[in-house]
Design an enzyme around this catalytic site. Structure first.
Site, PDB file in Angstrom:
ATOM      1  N   ARG A 252       0.767  -1.170  -0.163  1.00  0.00           N
ATOM      2  CA  ARG A 252      -0.161  -0.103  -0.081  1.00  0.00           C
ATOM      3  C   ARG A 252       1.026   1.123  -0.200  1.00  0.00           C
ATOM      4  O   ARG A 252       1.492   1.429   0.862  1.00  0.00           O
ATOM      5  CB  ARG A 252      -0.978  -0.070   1.194  1.00  0.00           C
TER       6      ARG A 252
ATOM      7  N   HIS B 203      -7.015   1.197  -6.871  1.00  0.00           N
ATOM      8  CA  HIS B 203      -7.633   0.574  -5.745  1.00  0.00           C
ATOM      9  C   HIS B 203      -8.256  -0.821  -5.890  1.00  0.00           C
ATOM     10  O   HIS B 203      -9.527  -0.977  -5.876  1.00  0.00           O
ATOM     11  CB  HIS B 203      -8.389   1.403  -4.674  1.00  0.00           C
TER      12      HIS B 203
ATOM     13  N   GLN C  11     -10.337  -2.896  -3.294  1.00  0.00           N
ATOM     14  CA  GLN C  11     -11.788  -2.622  -3.009  1.00  0.00           C
ATOM     15  C   GLN C  11     -12.826  -2.812  -4.035  1.00  0.00           C
ATOM     16  O   GLN C  11     -14.059  -2.900  -3.701  1.00  0.00           O
ATOM     17  CB  GLN C  11     -11.297  -0.841  -2.863  1.00  0.00           C
TER      18      GLN C  11
ATOM     19  N   ASP D  83     -16.204   8.980  -2.643  1.00  0.00           N
ATOM     20  CA  ASP D  83     -14.931   8.611  -1.851  1.00  0.00           C
ATOM     21  C   ASP D  83     -14.871  10.012  -1.095  1.00  0.00           C
ATOM     22  O   ASP D  83     -15.302  11.019  -1.423  1.00  0.00           O
ATOM     23  CB  ASP D  83     -13.728   8.372  -2.675  1.00  0.00           C
TER      24      ASP D  83
ATOM     25  N   CYS E 284     -15.973   3.401  -0.018  1.00  0.00           N
ATOM     26  CA  CYS E 284     -14.766   2.699   0.660  1.00  0.00           C
ATOM     27  C   CYS E 284     -14.241   2.850   2.150  1.00  0.00           C
ATOM     28  O   CYS E 284     -13.728   2.189   2.727  1.00  0.00           O
ATOM     29  CB  CYS E 284     -13.886   2.773  -0.376  1.00  0.00           C
TER      30      CYS E 284
ATOM     31  N   ARG F 225     -14.102  -6.967   2.126  1.00  0.00           N
ATOM     32  CA  ARG F 225     -12.869  -6.970   1.621  1.00  0.00           C
ATOM     33  C   ARG F 225     -12.201  -8.163   2.300  1.00  0.00           C
ATOM     34  O   ARG F 225     -11.238  -8.779   1.619  1.00  0.00           O
ATOM     35  CB  ARG F 225     -12.178  -5.805   2.454  1.00  0.00           C
TER      36      ARG F 225
END
Length: 305
Positions: free
Chosen positions: A104, A131, A134, A220, A260, A288
């Site tokens: 990440r 991402h 996600q 987001d 998310c 997830r």
């Protein structure tokens, strides 16, 4: 088995995603029934974090342990990719000691360079550009609630960021449409998103128009990690891009809302929406875990009978 990496959503085929969603459903069913499922016994996952994390760390770490494996957790101070030593050297060393690496970080170039020199699969846990884990979980969540996403419409309201890029890749691959509405200056860059054409998305100046008739509305935060210096300018630019009850009202009656997380109620989404009956953000967050367990199993073992 040929090493496969998961650096962006387009790394897999539509058929492979069909398998992953089915596998995630099976793994989740076993988890809910307290049925042991440990195909990755004696395997080790290295997690490298240059960006802070809650859901990514918990889902990958818990998931790997539940699959029977173990985890090595490296923070920015521990790893210093490209600073204490070249990324190529870190990749060569770490990949000789573990079976799987999740990173990440900031630039996509870092994770791609690491993967080029890795002897084991590398997973993108988030970069500035993409991402994929996600969106893997988000689509799995949509399938759980509404069935196939093929032919559906997803409304993206907000920043043309890594989440938007990944939704666009998913739409092109899986056959649905994304309605994109961003403030001026924050548009999606088709080249960065890596799209072959613009056939799978439509751009709307008014977020209300983007939400009209949508099967899923998603957003987001206005300021992603790494862009904190722009926070004041972004708050002003995004003021009309808060997902509210009016936007959800013009979407389909059974439309879902996703985020998310973490979320800022009163900024990118109203509390009445994220905490309302159309919101599936908690299922989305939990998934997830299950989607990534299916992903790790697939990268290390291939398709399971």
């Amino acid at each position: 088995m040929t090493i496969r990496h998961y650096l962006q959503f387009s790394d897999f085929s539509a058929d492979e995603y069909t398998y992953l969603f089915e596998r995630a459903a099976l793994i989740k069913k076993k988890f809910k029934a307290y049925e042991r499922h440990q195909p990755l016994a004696d395997r080790t996952l290295a997690m490298i974090f240059e960006k802070a994390s809650t859901r990514t760390r918990v889902s990958f770490e818990a998931g790997m342990y539940q699959l029977g494996g173990s985890v090595v957790h490296l923070t920015t101070g521990d790893s210093q990719l490209g600073r204490a030593e070249p990324i190529e050297d870190s990749a060569k060393v770490i990949s000789r000691m573990v079976d799987l690496v999740m990173i990440r970080t900031f630039g996509q170039d870092k994770i791609e360079k690491f993967a080029q020199h890795s002897r084991v699969p590398v997973i993108n846990g988030l970069t500035n550009e993409f991402h994929p884990c996600q969106i893997l979980a988000d689509i799995f969540t949509f399938i759980e609630h509404r069935g196939s996403i093929k032919g559906k419409t997803v409304a993206w309201v907000g920043d043309g960021n890594n989440m938007a890029n990944t939704w666009l890749q998913a739409a092109e691959l899986l056959g649905f449409t994304v309605h994109v509405s961003t403030p001026s200056g924050y548009e999606v860059d088709q080249a960065v998103a890596g799209l072959r054409s613009n056939d799978s998305y439509k751009v709307f100046k008014d977020p209300m128009d983007a939400c009209r008739g949508a099967d899923l509305v998603t957003t987001d935060v206005w300021t992603s990690m790494g862009y904190e210096a722009e926070n004041d300018a972004r708050r002003a630019a995004f003021a009309d891009w808060c997902v509210d009850t009016d936007m959800m009202r013009v979407a389909k009656p059974d439309a879902l809302f996703m985020h998310c997380l973490p979320a800022h109620r009163g900024e990118e989404v109203e509390a009445d929406v994220i905490d309302g009956p159309q919101s599936v953000v908690w299922d989305e967050a939990e998934n997830r875990l299950h989607a990534q367990k299916a992903l790790m199993e697939f990268l290390l073992l291939g398709k399971m009978l």
